[in-house]
Design a protein around this motif. Structure first.
Motif: not given
Length: 382
Positions: A236-241, A305-311
């Motif tokens: 999900r994070a990589h999609f945003a990037n 927080k340091t969750w992957d979705i935020l980090r």
């Protein structure tokens, strides 16, 4: 890896015990074989570590906690660091490198402990300026130079002015801004499920309502998943990037063993050591205040927080936990489509506030969707 919890044993548990001991959270092994399993002492040490690292404090070692334990063992200079596209390097040594570069005036991006392209660019600039080999690799020569150039002052928020300038240059209008909306769970994972109410379905509906409002203002709104899919947080994070998102909004509902737990909470990237996404923190605050005032849900405040979705997102990211489905009152309100409309409008208003930078703003809870549309139309006419 398999999830480790109290009662487990084996080499993986021994590795966890050894790492916790090296971090000072467990006594060093005494060599007599005592205490070689996942006992209560290990569980409490894991909880303490998770709390330090801004992770979910459950005393269980899953993939995220294991990654954080591994990252915590690396010190700057212990290994060469470089940008690897297929498998980015992460660790405390990367975090320290990013912080040092930022303190010296090089834009290494958000200090999140992940060696990405912006960190490589900043490292190459540092190497070029200080006359050392320009290879984008943090090896022994670069580490020596960084240590010799220890800044006279440290701390603060070196990224703050850069992030604020990005927002200022983007302008107050929403038109053209690209937002990724991330409805949690999905597909085979329904999320929290109570009395026939499913988190994945609620946040999917909320995401579509928010998407429609954003598109009406001229924004580009992208959903991180389809209705029947459930990508992991990293995807999900990589999609945003990959999409070059300006903001990332992750939507969830919460649950608790106590039926009395209730309210709304917002989360942004940040560590207990003060490293934070300044714009993410600002947006989380706007969302939290708007939703608490507009919905009457209990204000459970904002949290780093340091969750992957935020980090792992390069843009400012916020995760919102909207009500507890285990609370009868919150669940009843979330099941109401009109209530979800109120939530969608509140989130949109919070995004608008971020780009207004305080100019032409209104008191919390009073800005309406019609006001936003009128503001956008005036800007278009101009």
């Amino acid at each position: 890896m398999r999830v480790l919890r109290r009662g487990d044993g084996g080499p993986a548990v021994a590795e966890v015990r050894s790492t916790l001991a090296a971090l000072g959270l467990l006594p060093q092994p005494n060599g007599n074989g005592a205490g070689d399993g996942y006992d209560e002492a290990v569980e409490q040490a894991v909880r303490a570590f998770q709390q330090q690292r801004g992770l979910i404090t459950d005393g269980v070692v899953g993939p995220t906690t294991y990654r954080a334990l591994r990252d915590a063992t690396y010190q700057l200079g212990a290994r060469p660091l470089a940008y690897l596209v297929s498998a980015p390097v992460s660790g405390d040594d990367v975090l320290h490198l990013q912080v040092r570069l930022l303190e010296l005036g090089y834009d290494a991006g958000r200090p999140n402990g992940v060696f990405g392209p912006q960190t490589e660019l900043a490292l190459r600039s540092f190497q070029r300026d200080w006359g050392i080999t320009v290879d984008g690799i943090c090896g022994a020569e670069t580490v020596r130079a960084l240590r010799q150039l220890s800044p006279r002052a440290s701390g603060g928020r070196p990224v703050l002015l850069r992030e604020q300038e990005v927002v200022r240059r983007a302008g107050p209008r929403l038109r053209g801004k690209r937002i990724v909306i991330d409805p949690g769970h999905g597909g085979p994972d329904p999320g929290v499920a109570v009395a026939g109410v499913y988190e994945a379905e609620l946040v999917w509906d909320l995401a579509r309502r928010l998407e429609g409002r954003m598109m009406a203002t001229g924004m580009e709104a992208l959903l991180s998943r389809g209705r029947d899919t459930n990508p992991d947080e990293a995807h999900r994070a990589h999609f945003a990037n990959d999409e070059g998102a300006d903001l990332f909004l992750s939507l969830h509902c919460d649950a608790n063993a106590s039926p009395l737990a209730a309210g709304v909470a917002s989360f942004h990237f940040g560590t207990v050591h003060g490293t934070t996404s300044t714009l993410g923190e600002t947006l989380a605050g706007f969302i939290q205040r708007e939703l608490a005032v507009r919905t009457g849900l209990q204000d459970c405040r904002t949290h780093p927080k340091t969750w992957d979705i935020l980090r792992l997102t390069r843009c400012p990211a916020v995760r919102v936990e909207i009500g507890y489905l285990t609370n009868a009152g919150d669940r009843e309100r979330l099941a109401d489509a009109a209530f979800r409309d109120v939530v969608a409008e509140g989130i949109l208003i919070a995004v608008k506030r971020l780009y207004l930078l305080g100019v032409g703003d209104q008191p919390t809870g009073t800005f309406t969707f019609a006001d936003v549309l009128a503001h956008e139309l005036v800007g278009k006419a101009e």
